[in-house]
Design a protein around this motif. Structure first.
Motif, PDB file in Angstrom:
ATOM      1  N   ILE A   3       0.834  -1.205   0.000  1.00 53.37           N
ATOM      2  CA  ILE A   3       0.000   0.000   0.000  1.00 53.37           C
ATOM      3  C   ILE A   3       0.871   1.258   0.000  1.00 53.37           C
ATOM      4  O   ILE A   3       0.366   2.372   0.023  1.00 53.37           O
ATOM      5  CB  ILE A   3      -0.940   0.033   1.221  1.00 53.37           C
ATOM      6  N   PHE A   4       2.183   1.076  -0.073  1.00 54.54           N
ATOM      7  CA  PHE A   4       3.125   2.165   0.124  1.00 54.54           C
ATOM      8  C   PHE A   4       3.224   3.044  -1.109  1.00 54.54           C
ATOM      9  O   PHE A   4       3.472   2.568  -2.210  1.00 54.54           O
ATOM     10  CB  PHE A   4       4.497   1.588   0.466  1.00 54.54           C
ATOM     11  N   ASN A   5       3.012   4.353  -0.931  1.00 50.81           N
ATOM     12  CA  ASN A   5       3.178   5.333  -2.008  1.00 50.81           C
ATOM     13  C   ASN A   5       4.370   6.207  -1.642  1.00 50.81           C
ATOM     14  O   ASN A   5       4.283   7.067  -0.764  1.00 50.81           O
ATOM     15  CB  ASN A   5       1.906   6.178  -2.157  1.00 50.81           C
ATOM     16  N   LEU A 209     -12.357  -2.746   7.935  1.00 51.09           N
ATOM     17  CA  LEU A 209     -11.400  -3.536   8.704  1.00 51.09           C
ATOM     18  C   LEU A 209     -12.125  -4.604   9.507  1.00 51.09           C
ATOM     19  O   LEU A 209     -13.311  -4.456   9.839  1.00 51.09           O
ATOM     20  CB  LEU A 209     -10.607  -2.625   9.639  1.00 51.09           C
ATOM     21  N   PRO A 210     -11.462  -5.698   9.850  1.00 56.68           N
ATOM     22  CA  PRO A 210     -12.128  -6.765  10.611  1.00 56.68           C
ATOM     23  C   PRO A 210     -12.541  -6.327  12.013  1.00 56.68           C
ATOM     24  O   PRO A 210     -13.518  -6.868  12.561  1.00 56.68           O
ATOM     25  CB  PRO A 210     -11.085  -7.885  10.652  1.00 56.68           C
ATOM     26  N   ALA A 336       5.082   0.001   6.475  1.00 57.39           N
ATOM     27  CA  ALA A 336       3.737   0.245   5.951  1.00 57.39           C
ATOM     28  C   ALA A 336       3.038  -1.065   5.612  1.00 57.39           C
ATOM     29  O   ALA A 336       1.844  -1.253   5.895  1.00 57.39           O
ATOM     30  CB  ALA A 336       3.806   1.141   4.717  1.00 57.39           C
ATOM     31  N   ASP A 337       3.781  -1.999   5.021  1.00 56.14           N
ATOM     32  CA  ASP A 337       3.183  -3.280   4.642  1.00 56.14           C
ATOM     33  C   ASP A 337       2.781  -4.098   5.868  1.00 56.14           C
ATOM     34  O   ASP A 337       1.741  -4.765   5.868  1.00 56.14           O
ATOM     35  CB  ASP A 337       4.159  -4.075   3.773  1.00 56.14           C
ATOM     36  N   LEU A 338       3.592  -4.048   6.933  1.00 57.33           N
ATOM     37  CA  LEU A 338       3.233  -4.770   8.146  1.00 57.33           C
ATOM     38  C   LEU A 338       2.032  -4.123   8.830  1.00 57.33           C
ATOM     39  O   LEU A 338       1.178  -4.824   9.391  1.00 57.33           O
ATOM     40  CB  LEU A 338       4.425  -4.851   9.099  1.00 57.33           C
ATOM     41  N   LEU A 339       1.950  -2.815   8.766  1.00 56.33           N
ATOM     42  CA  LEU A 339       0.780  -2.131   9.315  1.00 56.33           C
ATOM     43  C   LEU A 339      -0.503  -2.633   8.658  1.00 56.33           C
ATOM     44  O   LEU A 339      -1.479  -2.960   9.340  1.00 56.33           O
ATOM     45  CB  LEU A 339       0.908  -0.614   9.085  1.00 56.33           C
ATOM     46  N   TYR A 340      -0.487  -2.681   7.343  1.00 52.23           N
ATOM     47  CA  TYR A 340      -1.701  -3.103   6.634  1.00 52.23           C
ATOM     48  C   TYR A 340      -1.997  -4.575   6.886  1.00 52.23           C
ATOM     49  O   TYR A 340      -3.156  -4.954   7.102  1.00 52.23           O
ATOM     50  CB  TYR A 340      -1.559  -2.835   5.136  1.00 52.23           C
ATOM     51  N   ALA A 341      -0.960  -5.393   6.861  1.00 48.09           N
ATOM     52  CA  ALA A 341      -1.171  -6.821   7.122  1.00 48.09           C
ATOM     53  C   ALA A 341      -1.767  -7.024   8.512  1.00 48.09           C
ATOM     54  O   ALA A 341      -2.660  -7.865   8.701  1.00 48.09           O
ATOM     55  CB  ALA A 341       0.152  -7.580   6.991  1.00 48.09           C
ATOM     56  N   TYR A 342      -1.297  -6.248   9.473  1.00 51.23           N
ATOM     57  CA  TYR A 342      -1.803  -6.403  10.840  1.00 51.23           C
ATOM     58  C   TYR A 342      -3.272  -5.991  10.949  1.00 51.23           C
ATOM     59  O   TYR A 342      -4.083  -6.736  11.514  1.00 51.23           O
ATOM     60  CB  TYR A 342      -0.966  -5.578  11.821  1.00 51.23           C
ATOM     61  N   VAL A 343      -3.632  -4.809  10.435  1.00 50.20           N
ATOM     62  CA  VAL A 343      -5.011  -4.349  10.627  1.00 50.20           C
ATOM     63  C   VAL A 343      -6.015  -5.204   9.861  1.00 50.20           C
ATOM     64  O   VAL A 343      -7.209  -5.186  10.165  1.00 50.20           O
ATOM     65  CB  VAL A 343      -5.184  -2.864  10.240  1.00 50.20           C
TER      66      VAL A 343
END
Length: 354
Positions: A3-5, A209-210, A336-343
């Motif tokens: 998701i990183f820009n 989000l879940p 950023a990728d770990l943030l998105y994977a976590y949420v």
């Protein structure tokens, strides 16, 4: 999927680091944050301490998550207007005086004036002071040379400068063609930037989000109590997104996301920390697992305040923390990728049910 820009992230990071915000003097940066959230179109609440909380409604509204980053930074306050017209300082946050020696700074007066200066040793001139290089860098020797015609304390006070005025350090932002970002205050404006980008992505893509997830932008972390209050009562998991510490004996580097297993407050929640490791592996996110020996976070502050939450910590690896800091674009991307994977993941105690 990332998701990183890069372009948007670096532009926002530069904007935030360019905004002075030593702990205790964060009204301007928090207004910048409020304006950003208004432009994204997400509502927020403001705490009495000045923090902002954005709430993203999730499919499960009974068990909540909270992610926090802080906008406050290291800085100083005027301790004394000296007879010479120069200023002695009182430190805000945990840094070494040598880390700011020679740095340009701004004195923020109570009337709103901003006066420039330079942080120097009193005994700077080698042509005058024999043995100046061996003198201790401390509050007795470090002072601010004010960029005005001042010859005594009265001259300085005429400018509006007084004891208790805040002093911010120049950030000196630079992005290199080799992918490095050098600037003061990557701690923790790098993480704040990534949380803003996460909010924007989720909102613009209309992602549900879940779990209901709170984004908590705190403003008192550097002095130990930024995110220890106003935690929504349904919060189960609390993630501090903060810098990874680099140095001898550390695994953390400037190219991966650092996951903290323990800091000076003790171990972070083991199962939640291991879930972050599993998410990194499953999503091909480069990471390092580490222990930060002289470190505390808003998550550990929340635990000390009695919050009944599972807490964890991860963030970009930051070289020369609490000095002129540096990281690499790859570290920001993996964070950023770990943030998105976590949420987007199930809570740690629900993994086996999925």
């Amino acid at each position: 999927m990332s998701i990183f820009n890069e372009t948007e992230t670096i532009a926002l990071l530069e904007k935030l680091t360019n905004t002075p915000s030593p702990t205790g003097y964060t009204k301007k940066i928090m207004q910048v944050m409020a304006t950003i959230f208004d432009e994204i179109g997400v509502p927020y609440t403001r705490t009495n301490k000045g923090a902002l909380i954005v709430t993203l409604k999730g499919e499960n509204d009974e068990r909540h998550r909270l992610l926090t980053a802080h906008t406050d930074t290291l800085g100083a306050m005027v301790k004394e207007v000296k007879s010479s017209g120069r200023l002695s300082l009182s430190m805000i946050g945990g840094f070494n005086w040598n880390a700011v020696e020679g740095e340009y700074c701004t004195i923020h007066t109570a009337s709103g004036e901003e006066i420039r200066g330079t942080i120097l040793m009193h005994e700077t001139s080698v042509h005058v002071y024999r043995g100046a290089s061996s003198l201790p860098r401390d509050e007795k020797h470090i002072e601010v040379r004010v960029d005005a015609r001042v010859k005594n304390a009265d001259d300085t006070r005429t400018l509006g400068i007084e004891v208790g005025d805040f002093v911010s350090f120049d950030n000196r932002f630079e992005q290199t063609d080799t992918g490095f970002i050098k600037t003061r205050h990557l701690d923790d404006k790098a993480s704040t930037t990534l949380l803003i980008e996460l909010v924007k992505y989720v909102h613009q893509k209309q992602i549900t989000l879940p779990y209901t997830t709170h984004i908590y932008i705190s403003n008192n972390e550097e002095i130990g109590y930024g995110g220890n209050s106003n935690i929504p009562e349904k919060t189960v998991e609390y993630i501090a997104v903060d810098m990874g510490a680099i140095g001898d004996g550390q695994q953390t580097d400037e190219y991966t996301v650092s996951i903290c297993a323990k800091d000076s407050s003790g171990p972070y929640h083991y199962e939640l920390t291991q879930q972050l490791v599993r998410l990194a592996k499953a999503n091909q996110i480069d990471y390092k697992l580490d222990i930060y020996p002289y470190y505390g976070s808003d998550a550990s502050a929340a635990i000390k305040a009695g919050a009944d939450v599972r807490h964890a910590l991860f963030g970009a690896g930051i070289e020369s923390s609490h000095a002129y800091e540096r990281t690499h674009i790859d570290s920001l991307r993996h964070t950023a990728d770990l943030l998105y994977a976590y949420v987007m993941s199930p809570m740690v105690d629900e993994e086996e049910e999925v």
